[in-house]
Write an enzyme that holds these catalytic residues in place. Sequence first.
Site, PDB file in Angstrom:
ATOM      1  CB  SER A  74       8.116   2.399   9.744  1.00 17.36           C
ATOM      2  OG  SER A  74       7.407   1.789  10.800  1.00 17.36           O
ATOM      3  CE  LYS A  75       5.166   0.877   2.933  1.00 22.54           C
ATOM      4  NZ  LYS A  75       4.891   0.245   1.673  1.00 22.54           N
ATOM      5  NE  ARG A  76       5.394  -4.650  10.334  1.00 19.60           N
ATOM      6  CZ  ARG A  76       4.270  -5.269  10.012  1.00 19.60           C
ATOM      7  NH1 ARG A  76       3.175  -5.073  10.699  1.00 19.60           N
ATOM      8  NH2 ARG A  76       4.222  -6.106   8.997  1.00 19.60           N
ATOM      9  CG  ASP A  77       6.136   3.936  13.234  1.00 19.14           C
ATOM     10  OD1 ASP A  77       6.477   3.099  14.080  1.00 19.14           O
ATOM     11  OD2 ASP A  77       6.938   4.631  12.592  1.00 19.14           O
ATOM     12  N   PRO A  81       0.834  -1.209   0.000  1.00 21.17           N
ATOM     13  CG  PRO A  81       0.103  -0.955   2.195  1.00 21.17           C
ATOM     14  CD  PRO A  81       0.816  -1.910   1.297  1.00 21.17           C
TER      15      PRO A  81
END
Length: 507
Positions: free
Chosen positions: A263-266, A15
Amino acid sequence: MREVRVRFAPSPTGPLHIGGVRTALYNYLFARKNGGKFILRIEDTDQGRFVPGAEQYIVESLTWSGIHFDEGVHIGGPYAPYRQSDRKEIYHQYALELLAGGFAYYAFDTPEELDTFRKVYESRKETFQYGPQTRMGLKNSLTLPPAEVENMLNTGIHYVIRVKIPEHETIKVQDLIRGEVHVDSALLDDKVLFKSDGMPTYHLANVVDDYLMKISHVIRGEEWLPSAPLHVLLYRYLGWEKEMPEFAHLPLLLKPDGNGKLSKRDGDRLGFPVFPLRWTDPKTKEVSSGYRESGYLPEAFINMLAFLGWNPGTEQEIFSMDELVEHFGIERVSKSGAKFDVEKAHWYNHQYLSKKTPAELARLLIPILKEKQVEVCLEYVEQVCELIHDRAVLIPDLWTQSHFFFLDPEEYDQKVVSKIWKAETPTLLNEYIPVLESIGAFTKENIELHTKEFVQAKEIGMGNLMNPLRLIIVGTNAGPGMMDMMAVIGKEFIIPRIRQGIEKIKI
Ligand code: GLU
């Protein structure tokens, strides 16, 4: 000035992160501001990292954000195709040109061989780089006899084409945000440009396409700055120096505490989306939240993003897309990273929601009402929205702030009950019901008039009546003005609700 042509060139590897949307936005603003063209090119040469659905997600995200393209993978254009895997045939000839000019060479080292070198270097606490210092000791067309190279190529053995980085040279990259950046070529490695499976790598495809698509400015994330010297060299080696685009590397988006890249995880870890739209990972089925589904308006999302790395130099914070176009300039993009601020994101959304007309808000609330299986007429929803227009931060708050206009409270806030409900409250309310019943036209003014008369006659303060009444109507001590609320809900619903409250509320 050269015709402005800029591009957003994402790789469909997952994404689109909001940092990517900001890159697209700045390109879009720059193109519009300068009467140029904005192009969407999909860079999918790394087939190993291809994620199904990602390209469609990119297009949908940008469409939702109001970022429109003049040419691109989804709309075509004079330089089509705009997807690199569809342009596969184009790149080989440029790799051959670089070979012929002595700017590139064939390399035959197997991944295992290179791994062995890496390990040897690691054991010496050094990093192995395929480059000026090492290439003469490796298996490539610079070290092998020409006949053997010919032979290997003819047998169909796997090879790569690597760029030949100059040994000692200071490479200058002119950056519109950072000024002149100097890089010592000794820090660069002989990057792979082309592979024997017929696919170029990012570097070659990116430069060739920017040249062929007549890109005038490359505006991209700071993470690409280390690649810029190689790109400058490729323009030179291919004889395209005059056509080389100008570069602008945008600052990173940082975590809210400023510690490192967002980041994408944040997002879901810290409680806010990092993606424009909800995304379900096709492999793991893991769901990541999106701005759209969380109830942000695209115009608020864009306004917030525009300010992460740019400012107009004035106090004005609310900018429509057209105003952003008018005021945007690369020279006001900052060099340092921009901290993501969830409070600010909420603030922007609240600003935009509260400026909407009741009719516009009703259009946002109706899908939620449908979901809750509430059936009411549009006019009623608009009246409700008029009363709650500045109370919602995110779209779902339109429901949290208004459900009592549509449904009886399911429960009563016990804390409020114990604070305001007195032994005499039921009697007072029972006496108030006939007052409401007697009102002909159930307007705010009439309710106010009759209610005032009632409390005056009773010699009590307005609060003694209004507080329990609010508790009954809303379920707690919140909500818009009581008279407004009662007038909108209407006599035929208010009176039974009061009766029900009297019955159900116990101290
Ligand atoms: N394909 C690269 C990316 O995914 C594009 C970098 C560039 O704009 O040159 O970000």
